[in-house]
Design a protein around this motif. Structure first.
Motif, PDB file in Angstrom:
ATOM      1  N   LYS A 175      29.850  51.722  68.159  1.00  0.00           N
ATOM      2  CA  LYS A 175      29.843  50.264  68.402  1.00  0.00           C
ATOM      3  C   LYS A 175      29.744  49.975  69.903  1.00  0.00           C
ATOM      4  N   SER A 176      30.593  50.666  70.668  1.00  0.00           N
ATOM      5  CA  SER A 176      30.616  50.405  72.115  1.00  0.00           C
ATOM      6  C   SER A 176      29.321  50.881  72.759  1.00  0.00           C
ATOM      7  N   THR A 177      28.764  51.976  72.244  1.00  0.00           N
ATOM      8  CA  THR A 177      27.485  52.454  72.787  1.00  0.00           C
ATOM      9  C   THR A 177      26.428  51.383  72.555  1.00  0.00           C
ATOM     10  N   ASP A 187      32.648  43.350  70.418  1.00  0.00           N
ATOM     11  CA  ASP A 187      32.952  44.701  69.938  1.00  0.00           C
ATOM     12  C   ASP A 187      34.467  44.766  69.755  1.00  0.00           C
ATOM     13  N   TYR A 243      35.909  43.422  73.296  1.00  0.00           N
ATOM     14  CA  TYR A 243      35.002  43.166  74.419  1.00  0.00           C
ATOM     15  C   TYR A 243      33.982  42.152  73.951  1.00  0.00           C
ATOM     16  N   ILE A 278      33.221  54.710  76.374  1.00  0.00           N
ATOM     17  CA  ILE A 278      32.563  55.398  75.248  1.00  0.00           C
ATOM     18  C   ILE A 278      33.041  56.846  75.268  1.00  0.00           C
ATOM     19  N   THR A 303      38.055  52.346  71.881  1.00  0.00           N
ATOM     20  CA  THR A 303      38.184  50.917  72.196  1.00  0.00           C
ATOM     21  C   THR A 303      39.511  50.418  71.647  1.00  0.00           C
ATOM     22  N   SER A 344      26.953  48.518  74.910  1.00  0.00           N
ATOM     23  CA  SER A 344      26.609  48.852  76.298  1.00  0.00           C
ATOM     24  C   SER A 344      25.096  48.902  76.504  1.00  0.00           C
ATOM     25  N   ARG A 382      34.024  39.859  79.837  1.00  0.00           N
ATOM     26  CA  ARG A 382      34.800  41.020  79.423  1.00  0.00           C
ATOM     27  C   ARG A 382      36.258  40.679  79.306  1.00  0.00           C
ATOM     28  N   PRO A 405      31.926  49.079  78.179  1.00  0.00           N
ATOM     29  CA  PRO A 405      33.115  49.552  77.459  1.00  0.00           C
ATOM     30  C   PRO A 405      33.221  51.069  77.573  1.00  0.00           C
TER      31      PRO A 405
END
Ligand SMILES: Nc1nc2c(ncn2[C@@H]2O[C@H](COP(=O)(O)OP(=O)(O)OP(=O)(O)O)[C@@H](O)[C@H]2O)c(=O)[nH]1
Ligand SMILES: [Mg+2]
Length: 484
Positions: free
Chosen positions: A315-317, A356, A340, A329, A336, A320, A7, A327
């Motif tokens: 994207k972050s979902t 991401d 990441y 959400i 964001t 994850s 990360r 990240p």
């Protein structure tokens, strides 16, 4: 599925004040302000300039053994130690350039001492950067300013006739008219003045030579070398080492280590200067100066997969759900703010890294939204994944916007092997309708590029069809790596 995650530190990426507004684009309004307020400043930086200075070599020493019989025995001054080198090292433990100093100065070598004790070599210094950092040598800010100043200075006109310098007149060639006018005493006075001038010039030259010699040598107190010694010492100045090549590195492997600036060599103690003619040399040489260079460091993440999408697309979902990255959400755009990287670990322990990055918007290349500078973090990905929100007004147009921004950032970037993940497929009829339009647009692009481009509908939130997308990704990455 087991997950391992790398990360990046949280970001203090500057939210450049950007009020550019274009119809159809996101404005950096409440949503970004919200994001800004919620985030504490932190240290994610992906571009930085640092100054690397190597250590100077230590000076040689002037000492003599003292015996009972002979108060001034043979010379015994030790040599100086080497100055510290500066290295750059890539480490996967570091994820941002934010922790770097502005200047890295290595320690100077130790001076020589009595009884032939040599000075210690200085330890080398390391600039530790994340894997994926590009290192380029650049001019210092002063040099850039000076070059600009020089460029602005008016040039001498080419047709300017150089001033004709009259040839100096020798004694025999004194202008006869002057001879007629000047008396004998006056001529003698002129001659004396000329001789004095010449003596002064000789003195000045000697002083300069001594000054030059003193830059390289140290003398015993009250010792002033004669002209013949100066000549001898000039010949003893060690030849310069060949200049180091200009630094240009791409650090892509963990533990990669490169020399950036070499430390100065240590000077010689007085025994080095003893010879048949000089039995008790009161001379030692100085250590070499260290060098200073400026480096521009640019972090370009190396991940197998790069996620690109408009803000809020999920994207972050997605990240994850497929890795154990955590990240932030949220339902507002620009959640964001810095890249990441997570690692997908398949059941057979095969791994794929996935990056991401902050959302892109139309006009990102004009610095709208967060700009498109973050694309440097997907630039080197093997495969691109477009994440499209099936709940958006016009999915086909969103896909076009993304491709356009990628191309504006780097021509040919859209030709990378890619996959389209149509997210939020759980949104019912709207999603279904949008999926059809998106598939049509993607198919047209695939034909135009002559490339395979598959659309996979998923619901990242509900983890529906995500496995299919992952299998497809694995195949695409493997195929691309095999062809490289
Ligand atoms: N209905 C539905 N909502 C989703 C899905 N995936 C994500 N979301 C929601 O969409 C919103 C945005 O999700 P994020 O993952 O933060 O989106 P992002 O693309 O990372 O956004 P930025 O970081 O701002 O660019 C959140 O409210 C999520 O809960 C999905 O599959 N279905
Ligand atoms: Mg996000």
């Amino acid at each position: 599925m087991k997950h391992v995650v790398r990360r990046f530190h949280a970001s203090n990426r500057i939210l450049a004040s950007n009020n550019v507004t274009q119809s159809g684009n996101f404005e950096r309004t409440q949503a970004t302000n919200h994001a800004r307020q919620e985030r504490k400043p932190s240290s994610f930086i992906d571009l930085k300039c640092v100054n690397a200075v190597s250590g100077a070599g230590g000076n040689g020493a002037i000492h003599f053994f003292k015996g009972l019989v002979n108060p001034i025995g043979p010379p015994c001054g030790g040599n100086g130690g080497r100055g510290g080198d500066v290295y750059v090292v890539a480490s996967k433990e570091v994820t941002s350039l934010g922790g770097l100093l502005n200047r890295y100065r290595a320690v100077n070598g130790g001076g020589g001492d009595r009884q032939n004790k040599h000075g210690r070599d200085a330890p080398s210094m390391e600039i530790v950067v994340p894997v994926g950092t590009l290192v380029r040598q650049v001019d210092s800010l002063q040099e850039i300013a000076l070059a600009k100043q020089m460029a602005m200075m008016p040039k001498e006109p080419e047709d300017a006739v150089p001033e004709q310098n009259a040839a100096p007149q020798t004694e025999d060639e004194v202008n006869p008219e002057i001879e007629e006018v000047l008396t004998e005493e006056e001529l003698e006075e002129i001659e004396a003045a000329t001789l004095a001038e010449q003596a002064k010039k000789r003195e000045l030259k000697k002083e300069r030579q001594l000054e030059f010699i003193q830059q390289h040598f140290i003398f015993r107190k009250d010792y002033v070398p004669h002209a013949d010694r100066i000549k001898l010492l000039r010949s003893r100045i060690p030849p310069r080492l060949p200049p180091q090549p200009t630094v240009h590195l791409d650090l892509s492997r963990d533990g990669e280590r490169h020399l950036i600036v070499r430390g100065g060599r240590g000077g010689f103690g007085n025994p080095h200067f003893s010879s048949n003619e000089i039995k008790g040399p009161g001379i030692a040489s100085r250590g070499e100066m260290g060098s200073s260079i400026w480096l521009e460091l640019e972090l370009k993440t190396i991940a197998d997969v790069g996620l690109v999408g408009l803000p809020n697309a999920g994207k972050s979902t997605f990240l994850s759900k497929v890795t154990n990255a955590t990240p932030k959400i949220a339902s507002y755009p620009f959640t964001t703010l810095n890249p990441y990287v997570g690692t997908i670990e398949y059941s057979d322990n095969h791994t794929i890294t996935i990056a991401d990055i902050p959302g892109l918007v139309a006009g990102a290349h004009l610095n709208v939204g967060l700009g498109h500078e973050f694309l440097r973090h997907v630039e080197r990905s093997t495969v691109l994944v477009y994440i499209i929100d099936l709940g958006a007004l016009d999915c086909a147009s969103d896909f076009r916007v993304l491709r356009n921004e990628l191309e504006r950032y780097q021509t040919g970037l859209t030709l990378k092997p890619s996959l389209v993940v149509a997210n939020k497929a759980d949104l019912g009829p709207v999603a279904k309708e949008n999926l059809a339009a998106l598939q049509k647009e993607v198919a047209a692009c695939a034909v135009a590029d002559g490339k395979e481009l598959v659309v996979i509908p998923v619901s990242a939130r509900d983890e529906k069809n995500v496995g299919v997308a992952l299998s497809h990704l694995r195949r695409l990455v493997a195929q691309t790596k095999k062809n490289e």
